[in-house]
Design an enzyme around this catalytic site. Structure first.
Site, short mmCIF file in Angstrom:
data_model
loop_
_atom_site.label_atom_id
_atom_site.label_comp_id
_atom_site.label_asym_id
_atom_site.label_seq_id
_atom_site.Cartn_x
_atom_site.Cartn_y
_atom_site.Cartn_z
N HIS A 88 48.28 48.57 67.90
CA HIS A 88 48.24 48.32 66.55
C HIS A 88 49.40 47.20 66.41
O HIS A 88 50.67 47.33 66.46
CB HIS A 88 48.93 49.60 65.78
N CYS B 229 42.49 51.27 64.18
CA CYS B 229 42.97 52.15 65.12
C CYS B 229 41.90 53.09 65.25
O CYS B 229 41.63 53.64 66.40
CB CYS B 229 44.27 52.61 64.86
N ASN C 65 42.99 36.03 59.13
CA ASN C 65 44.06 36.21 57.86
C ASN C 65 45.43 36.72 58.02
O ASN C 65 45.32 37.91 58.58
CB ASN C 65 43.22 36.62 56.67
N CYS D 237 45.17 53.86 59.93
CA CYS D 237 44.60 52.49 60.16
C CYS D 237 43.14 52.28 60.63
O CYS D 237 42.70 53.26 61.59
CB CYS D 237 45.45 51.82 61.13
N HIS E 139 43.61 40.73 63.57
CA HIS E 139 41.89 40.68 64.18
C HIS E 139 41.60 39.46 63.94
O HIS E 139 42.33 38.62 63.25
CB HIS E 139 40.85 41.54 63.48
N ASP F 64 31.37 42.57 62.57
CA ASP F 64 31.83 42.70 61.05
C ASP F 64 30.69 43.49 60.19
O ASP F 64 29.46 43.20 60.45
CB ASP F 64 32.22 41.37 60.52
N HIS G 30 45.67 45.33 60.62
CA HIS G 30 45.46 45.79 61.89
C HIS G 30 45.05 43.99 62.51
O HIS G 30 43.84 43.73 62.23
CB HIS G 30 44.70 46.62 62.49
P1 5GP Z 1 40.23 40.48 56.64
O1 5GP Z 1 39.77 40.21 55.13
O2 5GP Z 1 41.37 41.62 56.83
O3 5GP Z 1 40.51 39.09 57.39
O4 5GP Z 1 39.04 41.12 57.43
C1 5GP Z 1 38.61 42.17 57.50
C2 5GP Z 1 37.04 42.37 57.97
O5 5GP Z 1 36.78 43.79 58.37
C3 5GP Z 1 36.19 41.92 56.73
O6 5GP Z 1 35.38 40.88 57.17
C4 5GP Z 1 35.20 43.40 56.65
O7 5GP Z 1 34.06 42.99 56.44
C5 5GP Z 1 35.60 44.07 57.84
N1 5GP Z 1 35.54 45.49 58.03
C6 5GP Z 1 36.20 46.33 56.94
N2 5GP Z 1 35.95 47.67 57.34
C7 5GP Z 1 35.01 47.64 58.30
C8 5GP Z 1 34.18 48.71 59.18
O8 5GP Z 1 34.53 49.72 58.66
N3 5GP Z 1 33.72 48.53 60.11
C9 5GP Z 1 33.59 47.04 60.53
N4 5GP Z 1 32.64 46.83 61.63
N5 5GP Z 1 33.94 45.96 59.70
C10 5GP Z 1 34.66 46.39 58.61
ZN ZN Z 2 45.80 49.67 63.71
#
Ligand code: 5GP
Ligand code: ZN
Length: 112
Positions: free
Chosen positions: A45, A6, A85, A3, A98, A29, A96
């Protein structure tokens, strides 16, 4: 468990941390959609909102206690939006739980 978030909590993958306590980890982000775009995640998690239950909902409460502090520290004095989301139709990409904390400009009224 493989993950991404994680691994961010453990420090295996680096992140720009903005807040941390016993329950919550918060970081910028990597692909900001707004001038301020911060993620807040539970240190346990939990895949998504669908998996929140009476055993782990205290993590969600702690996240929401932390969010006003995170927002104030980020200078979001004129408001902000919190989004989580859940699942494919919402385009959840990281499984995970968020919460996106977004602001720094006037956001559009329409979210769908
Ligand atoms: P989701 O689309 O699942 O709601 O949001 C996932 C978020 O995680 C996205 O806005 C993406 O830019 C962010 N994200 C993905 N990988 C990483 C990473 O390695 N580091 C950081 N800081 N953000 C990430
Ligand atoms: Zn996780």
């Amino acid at each position: 468990m493989d993950c991404l978030f994680c691994k961010i909590i453990s420090g295996e993958i680096p992140s720009s941390k903005v807040y941390e306590d016993e329950w919550v980890y918060s970081f910028k982000d990597i692909n900001p959609q707004t001038p301020v775009h911060i993620l807040a995640i539970p240190k346990e998690h939990i895949c998504c909102i669908d998996e929140v239950n009476s055993s782990n909902s205290s993590y969600v409460a702690r996240i929401f206690e932390a969010i006003p502090k995170i927002a104030a520290e980020a200078g979001l004095t004129n408001g902000y939006r919190v989004i989580s989301n859940c699942g494919d139709d919402a385009c959840q990409t990281v499984k995970h739980l968020h919460f996106h904390i977004m602001g720094g400009r006037k956001l559009p009224e329409n979210m769908g």
